[in-house]
Design a protein around this motif. Structure first.
Motif, PDB file in Angstrom:
ATOM      1  N   LYS A 144       0.922  -1.212   0.073  1.00 42.24           N
ATOM      2  CA  LYS A 144       0.044  -0.046   0.175  1.00 42.24           C
ATOM      3  C   LYS A 144       0.839   1.155  -0.004  1.00 42.24           C
ATOM      4  CE  LYS A 144      -0.295   0.812   4.798  1.00 42.24           C
ATOM      5  NZ  LYS A 144      -1.191   1.047   6.215  1.00 42.24           N
ATOM      6  N   ARG A 148       0.242   5.150  -1.970  1.00 39.23           N
ATOM      7  CA  ARG A 148      -0.068   6.098  -1.032  1.00 39.23           C
ATOM      8  C   ARG A 148       1.192   6.793  -0.229  1.00 39.23           C
ATOM      9  NH1 ARG A 148      -4.688   4.209   2.655  1.00 39.23           N
ATOM     10  NH2 ARG A 148      -4.597   6.479   3.449  1.00 39.23           N
ATOM     11  N   THR A 187      -1.683  -4.161   2.455  1.00 37.68           N
ATOM     12  CA  THR A 187      -1.644  -3.681   3.577  1.00 37.68           C
ATOM     13  C   THR A 187      -0.917  -4.331   4.654  1.00 37.68           C
ATOM     14  OG1 THR A 187      -2.846  -2.504   5.243  1.00 37.68           O
ATOM     15  CG2 THR A 187      -3.734  -4.773   4.516  1.00 37.68           C
ATOM     16  N   PRO A 241      -4.439  -3.548  -5.010  1.00 34.08           N
ATOM     17  CA  PRO A 241      -4.460  -3.467  -3.674  1.00 34.08           C
ATOM     18  C   PRO A 241      -5.070  -4.920  -3.004  1.00 34.08           C
ATOM     19  CG  PRO A 241      -5.290  -1.426  -4.580  1.00 34.08           C
ATOM     20  CD  PRO A 241      -5.069  -2.401  -5.580  1.00 34.08           C
ATOM     21  N   ASP A 243      -5.965  -5.107   0.568  1.00 31.37           N
ATOM     22  CA  ASP A 243      -5.929  -4.220   1.697  1.00 31.37           C
ATOM     23  C   ASP A 243      -6.971  -3.987   2.416  1.00 31.37           C
ATOM     24  OD1 ASP A 243      -7.118  -2.655  -0.061  1.00 31.37           O
ATOM     25  OD2 ASP A 243      -6.094  -0.840  -0.106  1.00 31.37           O
ATOM     26  N   GLU A 246      -8.346  -0.228   2.629  1.00 33.39           N
ATOM     27  CA  GLU A 246      -7.799   0.772   3.092  1.00 33.39           C
ATOM     28  C   GLU A 246      -7.340   1.947   2.152  1.00 33.39           C
ATOM     29  OE1 GLU A 246      -3.753   1.815   5.969  1.00 33.39           O
ATOM     30  OE2 GLU A 246      -4.091  -0.442   5.307  1.00 33.39           O
ATOM     31  N   THR A 247      -6.912   1.547   1.177  1.00 28.43           N
ATOM     32  CA  THR A 247      -6.401   2.730   0.143  1.00 28.43           C
ATOM     33  C   THR A 247      -7.469   3.454  -0.609  1.00 28.43           C
ATOM     34  OG1 THR A 247      -6.047   1.150  -1.751  1.00 28.43           O
ATOM     35  CG2 THR A 247      -4.348   1.593  -0.487  1.00 28.43           C
TER      36      THR A 247
END
Length: 249
Positions: A144, A148, A187, A241, A243, A246-247
């Motif tokens: 991740k 970001r 993540t 992702p 994750d 999350e993103t």
């Protein structure tokens, strides 16, 4: 279930975590797995577990911070098996949380050498082997942090952004040659590194994940195995992702 019978799959950093889970999954699907790691004990243990469970694996020591070591790894793979069908560039390292102004050159170079140069050198030597074998797939394990910002983790974040950029560039270079190149961007994953944190630290990391938990190594491995399969035959140049949402926040 996927059929990787007679396929040769190379995985760096396969001694633990995502690499270990991915090696196990590919072996369960019939592949011969090249377990590559700088940690000889962990890598040999992964290979032994696979062979004990009626799979097929070979351990090869590699230092992904040294392109010459990666070149020797590919040479050894081709010498023993005569082909390479899939390559997973997973080996990575990180840095202790620190602002950019406090990071010294040695710490910066260590992370960049393993995470960024290691992936570049991996593909430099893997791609000709895949092309010679008639095509195949590469999956680079980014993060991740590759899509970001990561305050306090500048070397790691920079290197993982580079992994995504390298992935997209390589994918376009070989898109017409039967080789697909993708990345996964996990993540936080439930590995010994996570479990070594204090309860407070774990909670602080996990609270940012909408699904309210860490990923398991097996969940990331599932995506990697799928990306290498014929089921993903029209997917290349992507950074996917893994994750828990999350993103997307």
């Amino acid at each position: 279930m996927f059929d990787y019978t007679d396929s040769v799959v190379l995985i760096t950093g396969a001694g633990s975590g995502i690499g270990h889970a991915t090696a196990q999954r590919f072996a369960n699907e019939g592949a011969h797995v090249i377990v590559a790691d700088i940690d000889t004990e962990a890598g040999q243990e992964t290979a032994e577990q696979i062979n004990t469970n009626h799979g097929s694996a070979t351990f090869v020591e590699v230092d992904t911070s040294r392109p010459s070591s990666i070149a020797a790894l590919i040479d050894a793979t081709l010498e023993e098996h005569g082909r390479l069908d899939c390559a997973i560039n997973n080996a990575a390292t990180g840095n202790q949380p620190s602002p950019i102004t406090d990071i010294d050159e040695e710490d910066w170079n260590q992370v960049i050498d393993v995470n960024q140069t290691g992936v570049w050198a991996g593909m430099k030597y893997e791609l000709p082997a895949l092309l010679e074998s008639g095509g195949g797939a590469i999956v680079n394990v980014a993060s991740k942090a590759g899509i970001r910002g990561s305050p306090g983790r500048a070397p790691y974040g920079a290197s993982k952004h580079a992994v995504v950029g390298l992935t997209r560039t390589a994918a376009l270079e070989v898109a017409g040659d039967g080789v697909r190149v993708n990345a996964v961007c996990p993540t936080i994953v439930d590995t010994p590194a996570l479990r070594s944190m204090s309860e407070e630290e774990r909670e602080a990391v996990i609270k940012n994940v909408p699904m309210e938990r860490a990923a398991t190594p097996e969940e990331v491995a599932n995506v990697i195995v799928w990306l290498c399969s014929k089921e993903a035959s029209f997917i290349t140049g992507q950074a996917i992702p893994v994750d828990g949402g999350e993103t997307q926040q």
